[in-house]
Design a protein around this motif. Structure first.
Motif, PDB file in Angstrom:
ATOM      1  N   LYS A  93       0.846  -1.191   0.000  1.00  0.00           N
ATOM      2  CA  LYS A  93       0.000   0.000   0.000  1.00  0.00           C
ATOM      3  C   LYS A  93       0.880   1.239   0.000  1.00  0.00           C
ATOM      4  O   LYS A  93       1.847   1.336   0.761  1.00  0.00           O
ATOM      5  CB  LYS A  93      -0.870   0.007   1.250  1.00  0.00           C
ATOM      6  N   LYS A  94       0.484   2.142  -0.954  1.00  0.00           N
ATOM      7  CA  LYS A  94       1.162   3.437  -1.033  1.00  0.00           C
ATOM      8  C   LYS A  94       0.087   4.456  -1.302  1.00  0.00           C
ATOM      9  O   LYS A  94      -0.515   4.455  -2.393  1.00  0.00           O
ATOM     10  CB  LYS A  94       2.211   3.476  -2.137  1.00  0.00           C
ATOM     11  N   TRP A 141       6.602   2.221   0.348  1.00  0.00           N
ATOM     12  CA  TRP A 141       5.399   1.359   0.378  1.00  0.00           C
ATOM     13  C   TRP A 141       5.287   0.738   1.772  1.00  0.00           C
ATOM     14  O   TRP A 141       6.278   0.378   2.393  1.00  0.00           O
ATOM     15  CB  TRP A 141       5.494   0.215  -0.640  1.00  0.00           C
ATOM     16  N   ALA A 152       6.510  -1.571  -8.868  1.00  0.00           N
ATOM     17  CA  ALA A 152       5.681  -0.606  -8.143  1.00  0.00           C
ATOM     18  C   ALA A 152       6.289   0.786  -8.289  1.00  0.00           C
ATOM     19  O   ALA A 152       7.481   0.961  -8.562  1.00  0.00           O
ATOM     20  CB  ALA A 152       5.609  -0.991  -6.655  1.00  0.00           C
ATOM     21  N   ALA A 153       5.497   1.748  -8.157  1.00  0.00           N
ATOM     22  CA  ALA A 153       5.970   3.143  -8.279  1.00  0.00           C
ATOM     23  C   ALA A 153       7.007   3.413  -7.217  1.00  0.00           C
ATOM     24  O   ALA A 153       6.963   2.868  -6.114  1.00  0.00           O
ATOM     25  CB  ALA A 153       4.776   4.091  -8.113  1.00  0.00           C
ATOM     26  N   LYS A 195      -3.148   5.927  -1.805  1.00  0.00           N
ATOM     27  CA  LYS A 195      -4.434   5.308  -2.050  1.00  0.00           C
ATOM     28  C   LYS A 195      -4.330   4.036  -2.875  1.00  0.00           C
ATOM     29  O   LYS A 195      -5.342   3.429  -3.224  1.00  0.00           O
ATOM     30  CB  LYS A 195      -5.369   6.283  -2.755  1.00  0.00           C
ATOM     31  N   VAL A 196      -3.055   3.671  -3.180  1.00  0.00           N
ATOM     32  CA  VAL A 196      -2.872   2.504  -4.048  1.00  0.00           C
ATOM     33  C   VAL A 196      -2.612   1.295  -3.142  1.00  0.00           C
ATOM     34  O   VAL A 196      -1.742   1.339  -2.273  1.00  0.00           O
ATOM     35  CB  VAL A 196      -1.722   2.697  -5.040  1.00  0.00           C
ATOM     36  N   THR A 197      -3.428   0.282  -3.407  1.00  0.00           N
ATOM     37  CA  THR A 197      -3.245  -0.972  -2.640  1.00  0.00           C
ATOM     38  C   THR A 197      -3.119  -2.110  -3.624  1.00  0.00           C
ATOM     39  O   THR A 197      -3.953  -2.281  -4.542  1.00  0.00           O
ATOM     40  CB  THR A 197      -4.425  -1.261  -1.726  1.00  0.00           C
ATOM     41  N   ARG A 198      -2.094  -2.869  -3.364  1.00  0.00           N
ATOM     42  CA  ARG A 198      -1.891  -4.035  -4.247  1.00  0.00           C
ATOM     43  C   ARG A 198      -1.775  -5.272  -3.356  1.00  0.00           C
ATOM     44  O   ARG A 198      -1.143  -5.223  -2.287  1.00  0.00           O
ATOM     45  CB  ARG A 198      -0.652  -3.848  -5.111  1.00  0.00           C
ATOM     46  N   THR A 199      -2.397  -6.370  -3.796  1.00  0.00           N
ATOM     47  CA  THR A 199      -2.403  -7.597  -2.998  1.00  0.00           C
ATOM     48  C   THR A 199      -1.693  -8.694  -3.749  1.00  0.00           C
ATOM     49  O   THR A 199      -1.945  -8.922  -4.954  1.00  0.00           O
ATOM     50  CB  THR A 199      -3.848  -8.064  -2.714  1.00  0.00           C
TER      51      THR A 199
END
Length: 843
Positions: A787-788, A817, A812-813, A790-794
């Motif tokens: 999570k960064k 994170w 990832a950007a 508002k970006v959440t990656r699972t």
């Protein structure tokens, strides 16, 4: 009359007094001797044929006489005791038509009922039960078979005599004559008297309509041959014919055939052809009616006399009618012979009418006329012929009565009768004189000589009593002089076994009976002989009767409150005992003994227990082991009651046991030991705890068993089963369960980037999950969330291998994170999350 009765009374008194002195049991003899008994008159009735003097004889001769060749015969000229009965009007004599009798069917000149003759006032003797006897009539009648113009002869029948045997066989005779007339050829002849001829014969069974006052007799005709050439004996029943052929008695036919007079009427009396008029020739039946006079009776003024000296009694008789006794030997052969009246000593079979074979004269021992003990009653006209009064002659009146005095002298008769007559019977006897066969005259009136032998009878042959109660002994005294009852005293004595005689009761007869008592104070368990003595009275001699007796203790009854007793090991089992007695008597006392016997074992008696108010309680000991057996309770008796016993069964079972869990948690932390306590209500040994498929023994100490749950058990639900199998005295308990949950253990998550992760390049992250010390390697999955802002990656979860898992980190950007690694847990480990930050460079 006797002059010795007062001496008899004195003898009895002396005997009673002497008995009292000898035995020493009668304090006094009450009063003077009893008065002499009253005279006992007795009337005896004879048996056998009865005398009759009003007999009637009614007859229609034959069916042929009712129709005739020229019409019914003429019945006329009745003389004496004869009446003519006209068939057209009379109804007292009837006859059914052929084939029932020879009577023709009514009609035309044949009357409705037969023309008949009736003789009256017949005399003779007859047995009213069978009809047997002999009757005779006086008078005559005449018949004629033809009209006057033929000058046919009259047939005269006079003074018939009818003789019938017990089986119905017999004869009818009459004086028969034929008057003057002409024969069938017209030749005249003189009257002829044939004398007494046989007019009818009777076969056995010929009597019908038989009553005590008469009968109908049917003569024999069919099948009788007479020897005449003109008799037809070949008739048949063809075409419905009767087939009758026969004849009146042959002697009658022979007599008629001996003269032309008889020959002129001879064809009327036998079959000269078949059928038609021939069927009317048999004799019609004969009706006989009578009223029997009372049987001879003898009354003796006194039948109970002293055995000593002489006694004069008066003997009177009625019904001794003359025709019943006709002498068969001198001095009155063929005459009215009357009756002997005698004091005699006769055998039981004595009647002269039975004949000399059955009853010879030696069976009759009579007194003599010289000593006044024998008389002979005959008509007055015959008294001189038999020797007069000095020979014992007395008058038998025309009405059949007599009265006379007889002297009874037992000693004189015994002397003349001689030896061999001891069983003969003393009595006043009457029977026909001069050898007459007169069964109705034969009477026997017993004479009793006083005192007569007495018979002492007891109601039992053996008496069984009980201690403390009287036992009745019923005495009856009787004798040959019944119905006169014995009077006087009776005495009861007993002789115990090994002891001497003792009088225990006395009584006085009432109506010949008395009740004496065996006393209540006789010892139980004793026995012996008893004797009842009768002292005698004026009529009956003294007598004695013996029997046996026994006195038992009263029966006691042992009863138990149960038929079967149950208990458990270690506990006493009470047995309630009751000893019952007899109603109205004291309650049994003493003691009882209970004996128990295990199955297959030896009997063990317990100490005796005393009865209190007839009851006791005895307990089976608690030391009895498991098993069954029998109980016997014995009562030994007391002074009043005898012993008795009762039985029952018993069964001893193991004690019941209950297991309950009284300590220990329901939830246990991972890798933590826990202690559990089970309480056992009874029993020794171990409680078996089943945990995770294994049995663990927990010793029972003080009724409790303690079990320690191992810390090595995996997390999760667990059932602990506590079981108790019992011991020698305790039965198995019902298993109980304890549900326990072992919570999962804690774990630690560590992560390390093992392949550089940039904005341009995917990286790798190695996640390690560790268990608590000593715990198993965690298994399961690990999930990664990046999570960064508002970006959440699972990152999809992956399975641990040996506690580790490598997860791919996507491009990832650039920047920082938040990395969140979550171990999702397992059955043995809790879920745990580890979070940290990672800077992702541009490249």
């Amino acid at each position: 009359m006797t002059t010795h009765r007062s001496r008899l009374g004195r003898r009895l008194l002396a005997a009673v007094s002497a008995g009292a002195l000898a035995v020493g049991v009668l304090a006094t003899v009450a009063g003077p001797a009893q008065a002499a008994p009253d005279a006992v008159p007795v009337t005896t009735t004879g048996s056998g044929p009865s005398y009759v003097d009003d007999a009637t004889f009614t007859w229609g001769v034959s069916g042929y006489a009712q129709k005739g060749i020229f019409g019914p015969w003429t019945f006329k000229d009745a003389t004496g005791n004869v009446t003519l009965l006209q068939g057209s009007t009379q109804t007292e004599y009837t006859a059914s038509p052929v084939p029932a009798t020879s009577m023709p069917p009514a009609g035309g000149t044949v009357p409705a009922n037969p023309n008949a003759v009736k003789f009256s006032s017949g005399t003779g003797v007859v047995d009213t039960a069978t009809g047997a006897g002999k009757l005779s009539w006086t008078g005559s009648y005449t018949v004629n078979a033809y009209p006057p113009q033929f000058n046919a002869p009259n047939e005269i029948y006079q003074d018939p005599i009818l003789t019938i045997a017990a089986d119905g066989s017999g004869t009818l005779t009459a004086n028969f004559g034929i008057g003057a007339g002409v024969d069938m050829q017209g030749n005249p002849f003189d009257a002829i008297d044939y004398g007494r001829l046989n007019l009818a014969n009777f076969d056995a069974g010929s009597l019908s309509n038989k009553t005590a006052t008469g009968y109908r007799a049917t003569p024999k005709y069919q099948g009788v041959t007479n020897g005449l050439a003109g008799q037809n004996t070949t008739c048949t029943t063809d075409s419905g014919a009767t087939g009758w052929w026969g004849s009146w008695p042959t002697a009658f036919i022979t007599a008629l055939n001996s003269s032309s007079a008889g020959q002129s009427v001879l064809p009327h009396f036998y079959s000269t052809g078949c059928g038609g008029m021939q069927d009317f020739k048999p004799q019609l039946p004969i009706d006989v009616k009578y009223t029997a006079e009372p049987a001879p009776q003898v009354t003796v003024s006194n039948t109970r006399v002293d055995a000593e000296g002489t006694t004069t009694v008066t003997v009177s008789g009625t019904g001794f009618h003359y025709p019943m006794s006709i002498g068969t030997r001198p001095p009155l052969s063929g005459q009215t012979a009357g009756s002997y009246i005698t004091f005699g000593k006769f055998a039981e079979v004595w009647r002269p009418s039975l004949g000399s074979t059955l009853a010879p004269s030696g069976n009759r021992k009579t007194a003599t006329a010289g000593n006044g003990g024998l008389k002979w009653a005959v008509p007055a006209a015959n008294m001189v012929g038999i020797g007069g009064a000095n020979a014992g002659a007395i008058e038998l009146t025309p009405s059949g009565t007599f009265t006379t005095d007889l002297v009874i002298n037992k000693a004189a008769l015994d002397a003349s009768a001689g030896a061999g007559t001891e069983a003969f019977r003393y009595g006043i006897y009457t029977y026909g004189g001069s050898g007459a066969v007169a069964p109705a005259y034969e009477t026997y009136t017993p004479i009793t000589f006083l005192p007569v032998a007495s018979t002492v009878a007891l109601d039992k042959a053996s008496y069984a009593g009980t201690a403390g109660a009287t036992t009745p002994v019923v005495v009856t005294v009787s004798g040959a002089n019944e119905p006169e009852k014995a009077t006087g005293a009776v005495t009861l004595s007993i002789t115990p076994e090994g002891g001497s005689a003792t009088q225990v009761d006395t009584g006085t007869l009432a109506n010949g009976t008395a009740t004496l008592d065996l006393p209540a104070d006789l010892d139980g368990g004793t026995a012996g002989a008893l004797s009842v003595s009768y002292e005698g009275d004026e009529i009956y001699a003294a007598g004695t009767k013996t029997a046996t007796y026994s006195v038992a203790e009263n029966p006691a009854t042992v009863s138990l409150d149960k038929a079967s007793y149950t208990g458990t090991v270690g506990s006493a089992v009470p047995v309630a005992i009751t000893v019952g007695g007899v109603a109205g008597k004291p309650t049994p006392t003493g003691s009882v003994v209970l004996t128990y016997t295990p199955a297959g074992g030896a009997a063990t008696p317990l100490p005796a227990a005393d009865l209190v108010a007839g009851e006791a309680v005895v307990s089976l000991p608690g030391s009895l082991g498991v098993g069954s057996g029998s109980i016997s309770v014995a009562y030994s008796g007391d002074d009043l009651y005898g012993p008795d016993a009762e039985t029952a069964t018993y069964a001893i079972a193991k004690n019941a046991s209950v297991v309950s869990i009284t300590g220990g948690p329901s939830s246990v932390a991972y890798r933590t030991a826990a202690t559990y306590t089970a309480t056992v209500s009874a029993g020794t040994g171990n409680v078996v705890v089943k945990v995770a498929g294994k049995n663990v023994n927990a010793p029972i100490v003080g009724g409790k068993a303690t079990f320690k749950l191992p810390a090595t058990l995996p997390a999760g639900p667990l059932t602990l089963t506590f079981s108790y199998a019992g011991d020698a005295s305790t039965s198995a308990a019902t298993p109980v369960n304890k549900k326990v949950t072992i919570a999962p253990g804690a774990s630690a998550v560590a992560a390390k980037v093992t392949s550089k992760w940039t904005a341009k390049k995917a990286g790798k992250l190695t996640v390690t999950v560790r268990s608590v010390k000593g715990g198993p390697v965690p298994t399961g999955k690990v999930k990664l969330v990046l999570k960064k802002g508002k970006v959440t990656r699972t990152v999809a979860a992956k399975v641990l291998r040996n506690g580790k898992v490598v997860l791919a980190l996507p491009k990832a950007a650039k920047g920082t994170w938040s990395v969140r690694a979550t171990y999702l847990g397992s059955t043995q480990h809790k879920t745990v999350t580890r979070a940290w930050t990672v800077k992702v460079p541009a490249k």
